[in-house]
Design an enzyme around this catalytic site. Structure first.
Site, PDB file in Angstrom:
ATOM      1  N   CYS A  71       0.947  -1.188   0.201  1.00 18.69           N
ATOM      2  CA  CYS A  71      -0.129   0.105  -0.153  1.00 18.69           C
ATOM      3  C   CYS A  71       0.844   1.074   0.015  1.00 18.69           C
ATOM      4  CB  CYS A  71      -0.822  -0.064   1.047  1.00 18.69           C
ATOM      5  SG  CYS A  71      -0.237   0.188   2.710  1.00 18.69           S
ATOM      6  N   HIS A  91      -2.153   1.525   6.930  1.00 16.88           N
ATOM      7  CA  HIS A  91      -2.736   1.467   5.530  1.00 16.88           C
ATOM      8  C   HIS A  91      -2.867   2.680   4.891  1.00 16.88           C
ATOM      9  CE1 HIS A  91      -4.138  -0.837   2.033  1.00 16.88           C
ATOM     10  NE2 HIS A  91      -5.466  -0.068   1.945  1.00 16.88           N
ATOM     11  N   HIS A 107      -6.312   1.626  -3.819  1.00 12.68           N
ATOM     12  CA  HIS A 107      -5.169   1.135  -2.779  1.00 12.68           C
ATOM     13  C   HIS A 107      -4.871  -0.299  -2.868  1.00 12.68           C
ATOM     14  CE1 HIS A 107      -8.388  -0.992  -0.202  1.00 12.68           C
ATOM     15  NE2 HIS A 107      -9.135  -0.605  -1.329  1.00 12.68           N
TER      16      HIS A 107
END
Length: 257
Positions: A152, A204, A216
């Site tokens: 990510c 994240h 993402h």
């Protein structure tokens, strides 16, 4: 011997420990330079990246030593914003593709240590969102930074690098940068959204798109809906990530010099 190195391969895995079985914490891409911290091990070298100060071990055959003077001649390097850019090693006739995010100088022929290369790269005219979309369906890979596997924060770092903006390597580090936004109503496409675990730690990150969507890397690079609670995955009908914060990053701003 100079204590600088530069990656002369399409990529080089960067590991937590000097062992092939150790966790891959990041990747060096072609043209990315670093400080050599310890090369006493003949097989492994401890390095610190110039772009984000990240530290780890790379194989000693996966880079070339460069002098301070050589680095100065390459000071105009910029991350490429196309996938599979062709580079030729002069004199050997070896041609290979380098991934988006690799760094090339403006001059078409250049040296990395004792090796000479040439390229015909010209930047693509593309928006940050378009660059991000070019990674759709890339598989998730912890420590990865390319179309063939990416995590990510590697995703956000590489996309922003392609637009001449340096971000730290980890999501928690990226969350400490940029201009904080109060809520989604103030956010624009290209802003970053950060997400937390049950302890409130950032784990994240993703890039906001239009119409309350986010791109993402989770399983693969994908697009989901986002609201004040977090990321909602319509395929499984539930929230997968809980929103921590939002931030705006001005393109062409370098946080590390």
């Amino acid at each position: 011997m100079d204590h600088y190195g530069i990656c002369h391969l399409p990529l080089a895995p960067m590991r937590a420990k000097p062992d092939d079985t150790s966790e891959m914490v990041s990747q060096l891409l072609f043209g990315q330079s670093f400080d050599i911290l310890d090369n006493s091990n003949p097989r492994w070298t401890l390095i610190r990246c110039h772009s984000d100060f990240y530290q780890g071990y790379i194989g000693s055959k996966q880079y070339v030593h460069v002098s301070k003077e050589n680095l100065e001649t390459l000071s105009d390097r910029r991350a490429v914003n196309k996938h599979r850019v062709r580079v030729t090693r002069v004199g050997k006739g070896i041609k290979f593709d380098i991934p988006l995010g690799s760094e090339l100088p403006a001059k078409k022929k250049f040296r990395l240590g004792e090796l000479e290369f040439q390229h015909n790269y010209t930047p693509a005219s593309t928006s940050l969102a378009e660059t991000a979309m070019s990674f759709l369906n890339a598989p998730y890979l912890w420590g990865g930074k390319t179309l063939f596997g990416i995590d990510c924060s590697g995703f956000t770092q590489t996309v922003f690098a392609a637009h001449n903006t340096r971000l730290p390597r980890d999501a928690s580090q990226q969350a400490e940068q940029g201009v904080p936004l109060p809520d989604l109503n103030y956010a624009q496409p290209g802003d970053l959204a950060f997400f937390q675990n049950n302890e409130g730690r950032v784990i994240h990150v993703g890039i906001l798109l239009e119409n309350y969507r986010i791109i993402h890397a989770s399983g693969c690079v994908r697009i989901d809906k986002i609201d004040p609670r977090g990321i909602f995955n319509e395929e499984i009908g539930q929230y997968t990530h809980h929103l921590h914060s939002l931030a705006h990053f001005s393109l062409s701003t370098e946080f590390f010099m």
